[in-house]
Scaffold this motif. Structure first.
Motif, PDB file in Angstrom:
ATOM      1  N   UNK A  22      36.340  45.516  42.445  1.00 25.32           N
ATOM      2  CA  UNK A  22      36.180  44.685  41.254  1.00 25.32           C
ATOM      3  C   UNK A  22      37.576  44.295  40.786  1.00 25.32           C
ATOM      4  N   UNK A  23      37.841  43.015  40.634  1.00 27.82           N
ATOM      5  CA  UNK A  23      39.191  42.532  40.298  1.00 27.82           C
ATOM      6  C   UNK A  23      39.132  41.631  39.063  1.00 27.82           C
ATOM      7  N   UNK A  24      40.041  41.880  38.120  1.00 23.26           N
ATOM      8  CA  UNK A  24      40.194  41.023  36.951  1.00 23.26           C
ATOM      9  C   UNK A  24      41.682  40.735  36.760  1.00 23.26           C
ATOM     10  N   UNK A  25      42.028  39.464  36.678  1.00 21.58           N
ATOM     11  CA  UNK A  25      43.429  39.045  36.577  1.00 21.58           C
ATOM     12  C   UNK A  25      43.665  38.376  35.222  1.00 21.58           C
ATOM     13  N   UNK A  26      44.737  38.796  34.556  1.00 21.29           N
ATOM     14  CA  UNK A  26      45.153  38.160  33.303  1.00 21.29           C
ATOM     15  C   UNK A  26      46.594  38.561  33.026  1.00 21.29           C
ATOM     16  N   UNK A  27      47.048  38.368  31.795  1.00 20.31           N
ATOM     17  CA  UNK A  27      48.465  38.558  31.457  1.00 20.31           C
ATOM     18  C   UNK A  27      48.911  40.014  31.447  1.00 20.31           C
ATOM     19  N   UNK A  28      47.973  40.972  31.278  1.00 17.75           N
ATOM     20  CA  UNK A  28      48.331  42.388  31.302  1.00 17.75           C
ATOM     21  C   UNK A  28      47.080  43.239  31.512  1.00 17.75           C
ATOM     22  N   UNK A  29      47.293  44.522  31.770  1.00 15.61           N
ATOM     23  CA  UNK A  29      46.189  45.440  32.078  1.00 15.61           C
ATOM     24  C   UNK A  29      45.233  45.577  30.902  1.00 15.61           C
ATOM     25  N   UNK A  30      45.742  45.694  29.700  1.00 16.32           N
ATOM     26  CA  UNK A  30      44.871  45.883  28.533  1.00 16.32           C
ATOM     27  C   UNK A  30      43.986  44.661  28.277  1.00 16.32           C
ATOM     28  N   UNK A  31      44.547  43.478  28.405  1.00 18.25           N
ATOM     29  CA  UNK A  31      43.753  42.258  28.228  1.00 18.25           C
ATOM     30  C   UNK A  31      42.642  42.185  29.261  1.00 18.25           C
ATOM     31  N   UNK A  32      42.963  42.511  30.503  1.00 17.81           N
ATOM     32  CA  UNK A  32      41.933  42.458  31.542  1.00 17.81           C
ATOM     33  C   UNK A  32      40.852  43.497  31.298  1.00 17.81           C
ATOM     34  N   UNK A  33      41.231  44.662  30.774  1.00 17.04           N
ATOM     35  CA  UNK A  33      40.217  45.675  30.458  1.00 17.04           C
ATOM     36  C   UNK A  33      39.270  45.157  29.375  1.00 17.04           C
ATOM     37  N   UNK A  34      39.820  44.561  28.343  1.00 19.83           N
ATOM     38  CA  UNK A  34      38.987  44.021  27.258  1.00 19.83           C
ATOM     39  C   UNK A  34      38.055  42.924  27.762  1.00 19.83           C
ATOM     40  N   UNK A  35      38.509  42.161  28.745  1.00 20.13           N
ATOM     41  CA  UNK A  35      37.680  41.078  29.294  1.00 20.13           C
ATOM     42  C   UNK A  35      36.634  41.614  30.277  1.00 20.13           C
ATOM     43  N   UNK A  36      37.014  42.566  31.105  1.00 19.19           N
ATOM     44  CA  UNK A  36      36.107  43.064  32.147  1.00 19.19           C
ATOM     45  C   UNK A  36      35.017  43.976  31.586  1.00 19.19           C
ATOM     46  N   UNK A  37      35.353  44.776  30.594  1.00 14.72           N
ATOM     47  CA  UNK A  37      34.417  45.774  30.069  1.00 14.72           C
ATOM     48  C   UNK A  37      33.058  45.194  29.688  1.00 14.72           C
ATOM     49  N   UNK A  38      32.979  44.155  28.851  1.00 15.44           N
ATOM     50  CA  UNK A  38      31.651  43.642  28.496  1.00 15.44           C
ATOM     51  C   UNK A  38      30.916  42.991  29.676  1.00 15.44           C
ATOM     52  N   UNK A  39      31.643  42.341  30.560  1.00 13.79           N
ATOM     53  CA  UNK A  39      31.005  41.721  31.722  1.00 13.79           C
ATOM     54  C   UNK A  39      30.407  42.770  32.652  1.00 13.79           C
ATOM     55  N   UNK A  40      31.154  43.842  32.876  1.00 15.17           N
ATOM     56  CA  UNK A  40      30.641  44.912  33.732  1.00 15.17           C
ATOM     57  C   UNK A  40      29.522  45.690  33.044  1.00 15.17           C
ATOM     58  N   UNK A  41      29.635  45.880  31.735  1.00 10.71           N
ATOM     59  CA  UNK A  41      28.575  46.568  30.984  1.00 10.71           C
ATOM     60  C   UNK A  41      27.271  45.799  31.091  1.00 10.71           C
ATOM     61  N   UNK A  42      27.347  44.473  31.004  1.00 12.46           N
ATOM     62  CA  UNK A  42      26.155  43.652  31.127  1.00 12.46           C
ATOM     63  C   UNK A  42      25.622  43.691  32.567  1.00 12.46           C
ATOM     64  N   UNK A  43      26.523  43.584  33.546  1.00 10.40           N
ATOM     65  CA  UNK A  43      26.115  43.577  34.958  1.00 10.40           C
ATOM     66  C   UNK A  43      25.395  44.864  35.345  1.00 10.40           C
ATOM     67  N   UNK A  44      25.922  46.003  34.909  1.00  4.41           N
ATOM     68  CA  UNK A  44      25.375  47.292  35.324  1.00  4.41           C
ATOM     69  C   UNK A  44      24.467  47.934  34.272  1.00  4.41           C
ATOM     70  N   UNK A  45      24.205  47.230  33.168  1.00  6.05           N
ATOM     71  CA  UNK A  45      23.296  47.693  32.107  1.00  6.05           C
ATOM     72  C   UNK A  45      23.646  49.090  31.608  1.00  6.05           C
ATOM     73  N   UNK A  46      24.930  49.295  31.361  1.00  2.00           N
ATOM     74  CA  UNK A  46      25.415  50.564  30.801  1.00  2.00           C
ATOM     75  C   UNK A  46      26.789  50.326  30.188  1.00  2.00           C
ATOM     76  N   UNK A  47      27.233  51.250  29.369  1.00  2.00           N
ATOM     77  CA  UNK A  47      28.565  51.130  28.779  1.00  2.00           C
ATOM     78  C   UNK A  47      29.610  51.349  29.875  1.00  2.00           C
ATOM     79  N   UNK A  48      30.388  50.350  30.142  1.00  2.00           N
ATOM     80  CA  UNK A  48      31.381  50.412  31.212  1.00  2.00           C
ATOM     81  C   UNK A  48      32.798  50.577  30.666  1.00  2.00           C
ATOM     82  N   UNK A  49      32.944  51.054  29.420  1.00  2.00           N
ATOM     83  CA  UNK A  49      34.266  51.181  28.800  1.00  2.00           C
ATOM     84  C   UNK A  49      35.211  52.043  29.622  1.00  2.00           C
ATOM     85  N   UNK A  50      34.798  53.244  29.956  1.00  3.56           N
ATOM     86  CA  UNK A  50      35.657  54.151  30.734  1.00  3.56           C
ATOM     87  C   UNK A  50      35.655  53.786  32.205  1.00  3.56           C
TER      88      UNK A  50
END
Length: 108
Positions: A22-50
């Motif tokens: 799973x790859x997410x590209x943006x200006x820094x690691x924290x920004x990509x985490x904030x962007x990927x987390x909700x998309x992955x949470x929706x995809x896998x129907x669970x909280x994907x924060x950690x």
């Protein structure tokens, strides 16, 4: 198994040489985490924060290259890279993977 290998516990075997990434590209690691987390949470129907921090290759192209190099050092030879982003950004993310990340990982 890959995480253990990356941690130096063992060498990958021939049957372990590919990884769905799973790859997410943006200006820094924290920004990509904030962007990927909700998309992955929706995809896998669970909280994907950690899990997003643990399983997603994320950050700038250089950050992604550095993270993928660890897998390659552990013996992985093939990566199936799945961009985690809104659909309207998918082509741009794929272009970065193809033009910036893949060649650098191949050479590492």
């Amino acid at each position: 198994r890959v995480r253990r290998a990356v941690g130096g516990k063992r060498r990958m075997t021939r049957s372990d040489d590919g990884h769905m990434t799973l790859v997410t590209i943006d200006k820094d690691v924290e920004t990509t985490h904030k962007r990927a987390r909700p998309l992955l949470s929706m995809r896998y129907a669970m909280d994907f924060s950690k899990a997003a921090k643990k399983y997603c290759i994320r950050g700038t192209p250089d950050d992604c290259i550095e993270q993928l190099a660890k897998f390659k050092e552990a013996g992985l030879r093939f990566f199936l890279m799945d961009p985690i982003c809104p659909m309207h950004e998918r082509d741009a993310q794929l272009e970065q993977i193809i033009n910036e990340i893949a060649p650098a990982v191949r050479e590492a």
